[in-house]
Every structure is written in C-alpha cells, then in structure tokens.
Design an enzyme around this catalytic site. Structure first.
Site, PDB file in Angstrom:
ATOM      1  N   ASP A   1      38.289  32.976  44.801  1.00 26.47           N
ATOM      2  CA  ASP A   1      38.079  34.406  45.012  1.00 26.47           C
ATOM      3  C   ASP A   1      39.445  35.055  45.279  1.00 26.47           C
ATOM      4  OD1 ASP A   1      36.981  36.877  45.246  1.00 26.47           O
ATOM      5  OD2 ASP A   1      35.411  36.302  46.647  1.00 26.47           O
TER       6      ASP A   1
HETATM    7  C1  BGC Z   1      35.029  39.526  45.684  1.00 29.12           C
HETATM    8  C2  BGC Z   1      34.476  38.857  44.453  1.00 29.12           C
HETATM    9  C3  BGC Z   1      35.017  39.509  43.211  1.00 29.12           C
HETATM   10  C4  BGC Z   1      36.520  39.492  43.259  1.00 29.12           C
HETATM   11  C5  BGC Z   1      37.171  40.076  42.026  1.00 29.12           C
HETATM   12  C6  BGC Z   1      36.526  39.713  45.642  1.00 29.12           C
HETATM   13  O1  BGC Z   1      36.976  40.536  46.658  1.00 29.12           O
HETATM   14  O2  BGC Z   1      34.672  38.766  46.824  1.00 29.12           O
HETATM   15  O3  BGC Z   1      33.080  38.899  44.480  1.00 29.12           O
HETATM   16  O4  BGC Z   1      34.525  38.868  42.080  1.00 29.12           O
HETATM   17  O5  BGC Z   1      36.957  40.215  44.384  1.00 29.12           O
HETATM   18  O6  BGC Z   1      37.021  41.430  41.953  1.00 29.12           O
END
Ligand code: BGC
Length: 719
Positions: free
Chosen positions: A263
């Site tokens: 993530d």
């Molecule tokens: C979130 C994810 C997301 C990623 C990319 C993160 O802050 O937890 O769910 O896919 O950002 O945008």
C-alpha cells in the site's frame, strides 16, 4: 514464457528494480531529461531508475496515460511498458453506489454488471489494474473505510468479492475492456482498534481465519491477479512484512502466484511503526515476506541494489518478483499493445453514458434500504406541493468517497430528481443547516420547518457528507451532527408526511429518527444517478431492494456491533434496563437498532414453516432446508431469504448465528415460492481448536429468515 525469460536475462539489476517500483504519475519525466527533482530525489530515484519505472498510479485520463507511456517507451532502454493502476472502487467516471451499498443488494449478478461497466470505462482511460475489491470485513462503523467494504459478514463478503473479481476480469481477461483486480487490504485492516484508521489490529488465528480471511480467499480463488497488504500491524507485525500472511497463507496455502503490491508508502511506514530502524531494513523485510512492488516510498529503489550486493537479498528473489510483474504485463498484452484499450474517444463516449447511468440508477434502488415505513412511502405522484429540506436536498456531492474520475457536477441531486419526476408540482427546497460535523448553527432550521409545514409532503435529506467517510475519515461519534438533529426534530413535527432520505457512507446511530420519523429510506452514497434513484423510490417507480450488509447501532458506544457474535456465559435474556450481572449495557440494548440482513420494501412477505429433509446427516450426506415465502402485500417485490446456522457446541465457541446462504427472489403480489438451501458438510466447517479446518459432529440450529434478528427455530445433527 521463453520470451519473458529472455527479457529477464537482458535486464540489469537497476532495470529489474525499476519493475518493482510504482510511482505517482506526477513524478515521471515526460521529456527525455536527466534532471532529478526534489520529490524524486527524496525517494532516492536516479534518472536511470525513472527511465525504467515499472508502474504508475494516479494519472488523469486516456490522453495523459498515452503521453506518459509513449514518453516512457522512448526512454526505457528495453522498451518495457509501464502498468497503470487506479482506485476504481465504485466506478470510474460514472459512479456507482459505494461498495457498502452494493453489498446491500445481495445481488452478485448486478454487482458484476456494474463492475464490468466500471472496468470498461477505466480501461478506456488507460487503467490496467484496479485497486479493488476492498474486502476488509467491517464491524465498527466509526471506521471511515467501511464504505469501501461490502460489510460485516464473511459469507456475503466472499460472494461479493467473487462478483467484483469476475466483473473486473471476466474469467480470462479475454478482452481489453477487462482489467485485473487487486484484492485489498490483506489482512484484517477493518479490525483497526476503536475504528480509528491505520490503527493496530490484534486477533487470534481463529478469528482471522473464520471471519477476516474468507473474502480475500474467495476473491483469489475467483482469479484475482494482485493482492495489496494492509497498513496495519497484526500482533505487532506490519502486513507488508508479515511472512505468515504473505508467504505461509497467501502463497503456500492458497497457491497465489500473482503480484503483491505494497500500500501507499507502507514500506517506509514500518519505520514509523517502530518495526525497523531504517528503510533498508524495511526493504529487506518486505522482500523477504514476498512484496513484489513497492508503491511510493523509495525503499526498494534506494536499497535493493545494496541488499543484493551484500547478499542479503538474492538475485533469485529479485527475479521471482520481476517475473511476476512481467507475466502480468504479458497477460495484458502490453508488449504487443502498450496502450491497450486507452482511447480519448472511447473514454468520452463511455463516460456517464446513458447505459451506465441507467445501471447506476437501478443499482442505487437495489442498494437502498428502507429502514422504517409507517405507510407514508411510496408517496403519490399526485401531490401538489413538495418540500425538499436538509443539507442534501440540493447537494450533488452524493457519489461517495474514492470516486476515481467521478465529478460532483455529473451527479443528480434529490431536488433535480424530484423535479424531473413531478414536473407540475410546486417544489420548494430549504437547506436548514450544513452537513458539517462540528457545526452548531441552527439558524436555518425554522425556515426549513416552515417550508415542510406548507407542503403536502416533505423529504428530509440528512446524513453524512461524502468526505466524512472513506480513508482517514474515522468518527468518534456516528450520530447525526447537532444541527441536523435539530432540523429533523423541527421538520418531523411540522409535517407528518415526511420521509427521511439518509445519505451516508457508514451506519449511523439514529435512534431519534427510528422513533420519530414515519419513514427512513437509506440511500447510502448512491452515485451519479442518486437523485433520480431517490425519486424513483420515493414515488414508487422502483421499490427499495437493499438489506443491510452492516448493522446500524443505537449508539456509537455499541461499536463494534455485529450479528455473528459469541453468546458469552451470561447473555442478556430480558430487557437491558432490568437485567443484572449479565452481558449488557445499562443504557442501551445489546442488539443494533437495525440488524444485518434487515430491510423493508413496499410489499410484505410471510414465511411458512421451515422444513428439513432429515433430522440428521452424515459427513458425506446433505440436508435440504426449505420454506415457502408468500408476497402478502399489494405490490410485486423482491425478498432476500437468508439461511442462518449455529453450531450449538463445538471445540471452540461458535457465533450465535452465521449466514450460510441467501437467495434474492422476486414475487408477484399474492405469489408463493418454495425456497430451498442445501446443507452439506462444507456448510458446517470452521477453523477448529486444533488449527485444522473441518466440521464437528453434534447439533446445529437453523433459520430461514428475512434478517439476522430472527430466532433459530429448527435443529438437526451431524453424525
Ligand atoms: C489506500 C489504498 C489505495 C492506495 C492507492 C492508499 O492510501 O489505502 O486502498 O489503493 O492508497 O491509491
């Protein structure tokens, strides 16, 4: 495969590490340049690394994707195309109801159709991978990200997870309109302590296996090609470095051979957690756990080379990760066509097309949950005057958080929807108050109440603004903000023909509405066609099709509250006010205000006697449970018949009930249908005390019912 192996042989270590790197599009060079700017420097990016970056997130549209890919291909010495990924959570430009609402449809075919529509729009914008589905089981409505999940139940989440994956990918990604799904956030992110985002998670292996893992597993079995570990720690280990999760369970037990992507900045955050001292150690730990791509934190580009040179990370480890990325690119046909389905023209034709808008409108009606109706709904279309009041009366921001390329201006507000439905009626609107959480200003309440008093019917549009749920948006108090409570009080007193239209990204604590409102229709955050769908429902052109995928508590203090809890040694058996020395609150019932599985519609259903085909079964046998359901109202309608089971005694205490099946059926008025469910040994299996998965002989209780609140009435034995 030979082709990819040959390519791998040609790659330098830097080029390989580039494949394991994902950057925001803003960090990429669109011109051939050797200059590295501040933000790039911070991530340890060299000009060479930028040239061979393997994947991108957060870009604008087809045109920008095409430009980025083109510039990249001119610079990358081996001409390896980049992967483009986006958060296609509930739509791309056309926005569908939030996933929590989609869970309430209990209709996997519909969900699949909506997801395919989003996949196609996204593919036309140049998206190669959707960071979706989010399959975190959610029990605590304080957590803002409950809106991204399909709810509190492992069985429903698993079915929804499969539907999302099939919707995105079809079976074989056979057409460029389909895009791979990335299952997230592995694992148990939804159990963040106290519902506060990114917070600590700690749970037994039993709870993890029984409740939190099944949906991820189902989505992987359905073919999902990527997995994203969660931000949280479990038992002190951040998921991105959790070998038990990422290696033992995901790769070894479940046989997942796709790409694992961290993530956003999660590898760097391991330092902040206090799990590693340096980013270098973080890179090592993530690599050891099997995280292939690092999203936006700079530990891999800065340190992997050094780690390989020091012999801490082997070239085989690097090659395995790189091959997974290359295989994904190959599967998508990027080596043949690096732009895939991206096209500014197709993007324009598809975005908020009539076809996709119609599907949103249908989905929003199927997802809407009628929580209460004393008979005011549906309203007659013959009304002469309508007051639409509240902060969401004219609000276009009802599409929900995480809405990709969606725009508020594309959305239909309630006022617009009602005006289109009743062109001849006299329609007034009044905001009454803001939707801000900490606001105290009630100066507009009287005027709104006056407007309501002067109309045949009133529609009170209240709830939670779209940016008050979603990532980073936890709430410690999930009741209505003060001005909205005051507004509700005044409007409900002013006009008895008032229906509350609720807009929210999470279950809210609304006991006062439960008491005073003649009708409550929960629209969730319904997406682009929200106002039209609301008008369809309010005036009877559609019937509310949703059943709650997550319980609504009486009070925030009940959170986490969920139907499939354990019994305790001292369960509450009578009114909470008079009970003593048992598991209760002195000031609130144990049960939620509106439970999982609950939802009314514009007709009524009667359940006959539940019949079992036998009293007992052997592990290789089965029992059929059936019930006749009759539409007893004066309209056609849909019902969700739900199978709940309890394993009465087991080697580990089992929940008071668990959903094991459901069927959404449509019955004409007066029509009856027998609905049957097959119970096999598989239905009865669980993660047992000895750490194995299987059933245990003994007695089971069961119900076929309209919601999780129904008592279990029948029993059978497994011999
Ligand atoms: C979130 C994810 C997301 C990623 C990319 C993160 O802050 O937890 O769910 O896919 O950002 O945008």
């Amino acid at each position: 495969m030979k082709k990819l192996e040959n390519l791998l042989k040609k790659m330098s270590l830097d080029q390989k590490i580039g494949q394991l790197l994902q950057l925001n599009s803003s960090l990429l060079n669109r011109e051939k340049t050797n200059i590295v700017t501040g933000p790039q420097q911070k991530l340890g990016l060299t000009p060479e690394m930028l040239q061979c970056c393997g994947s991108v997130l957060n870009f604008d549209c087809a045109e920008s994707m095409i430009a980025l890919q083109k510039a990249h291909l001119e610079q990358d010495p081996l001409g390896i195309p980049m992967l483009f990924m986006m958060d296609v959570i509930h739509g791309c430009r056309t926005i569908f109801p939030i996933p929590l609402a989609m869970g309430c449809t209990f209709d996997t075919e519909l969900v699949k159709k909506c997801v395919t529509m989003s996949a196609k729009e996204a593919a036309a914008s140049g998206v190669h991978v959707a960071f979706s589905p989010m399959l975190d089981l959610v029990r605590d409505a304080r957590w803002g990200r409950v809106m991204e999940s399909t709810g509190e139940d492992p069985y429903l989440n698993a079915r929804m997870g499969e539907a999302f994956v099939k919707g995105f990918q079809s079976d074989i990604l056979d057409r460029p309109e389909y895009i791979p799904a990335c299952v997230k956030h592995f694992a148990a992110y939804g159990a963040a302590e106290a519902g506060r985002d990114y917070n600590t998670v700690d749970m037994s292996e039993h709870v993890l296996r029984e409740y939190y893992l099944p949906a991820y597993k189902a989505a992987i079995d359905a073919g999902a090609l990527l997995v994203m570990p969660s931000f949280n720690t479990i038992g002190g280990t951040p998921s991105v470095a959790n070998k038990h999760l990422l290696r033992d369970i995901l790769r070894d037990e479940w046989g997942f051979d796709g790409v694992v992507i961290s993530d956003y900045a999660a590898i760097r955050e391991m330092r902040v957690h206090g799990y590693v001292e340096t980013d270098k150690e973080g890179a090592l730990k993530a690599m050891e756990a099997g995280c292939d791509i690092e999203m936006m934190s700079g530990a891999y580009p800065k340190h992997l080379k050094e780690l390989v040179e020091e012999g801490k990370v082997s070239m085989e480890q690097i090659d395995r990760a790189v091959m997974r990325v290359l295989r994904l690119k190959d599967k998508l046909g990027l080596f043949e066509n690096p732009y895939r389905y991206a096209s500014a023209i197709t993007e324009k034709v598809l975005s908020t097309s009539f076809e996709s808008r119609s599907l949103v409108r249908k989905a929003a009606a199927e997802a809407a949950v009628l929580l209460k109706n004393d008979g005011v709904l549906p309203f007659s279309k013959d009304v002469k005057s309508v007051a639409i009041v509240g902060p969401f009366a004219e609000e276009k921001g009802i599409k929900g958080f995480w809405s990709c390329y969606g725009k508020d201006e594309d959305c239909v507000s309630v006022a617009e929807g009602v005006r289109a439905k009743l062109p001849d009626a006299d329609i007034v609107t009044a905001k009454g108050c803001s939707h801000e959480l900490l606001d105290r200003d009630t100066s507009g309440v009287d005027e709104a109440a006056k407007a309501a008093a002067g109309a045949d019917i009133a529609i009170l549009c209240i709830g939670e603004y779209q940016n008050h749920s979603g990532e980073g948006n936890s709430r410690a108090d999930i009741s209505l903000p003060y001005p909205q409570r005051k507004l509700a009080e005044a409007v409900l007193a002013a006009n008895p023909n008032t229906a509350v239209l609720l807009f929210t990204g999470r279950p809210l604590a609304i006991p006062e509405l439960g008491e005073a409102a003649p009708a409550i229709l929960n629209m969730w955050q319904p997406g682009t066609e929200g106002g039209n769908a609301a008008a369809d429902l309010l005036f009877g052109d559609a019937a509310p099709g949703g059943r709650l995928a997550m319980s609504f508590p009486y009070m925030t203090g009940q959170c986490p509250v969920y139907y499939n809890h354990m019994n305790t040694g001292r369960p509450l058996k009578k009114d909470f006010r008079t009970a003593a020395y048992c598991s209760r609150y002195q000031d609130c019932p144990n049960d939620p205000l509106y439970p999982f599985g609950f939802g009314l519609t514009y007709t009524t259903f009667e359940y006959g006697e539940i019949k079992l085909s036998a009293d007992s079964m052997k592990p290789d046998g089965k029992i059929t449970a059936s019930v006749t359901v009759t539409n007893t109202g004066d309209r056609d309608g849909a019902e969700v018949v739900q199978l709940y089971l309890r394993d009465n005694v087991a080697s580990l205490v089992r929940p008071v009930k668990e959903l094991k099946g459901y069927q959404k059926i449509f019955l004409r008025k007066g029509e009856s249908r027998e609905v049957s469910f097959e119970i096999t040994d598989e239905t009865l299996r669980f993660w047992r005390a000895d750490g194995t998965y299987g059933s245990e002989p003994g007695e089971f209780s069961l119900a076929l019912a309209p919601s999780s609140a129904a008592p279990l009435t029948n029993t059978f034995r497994l011999d």
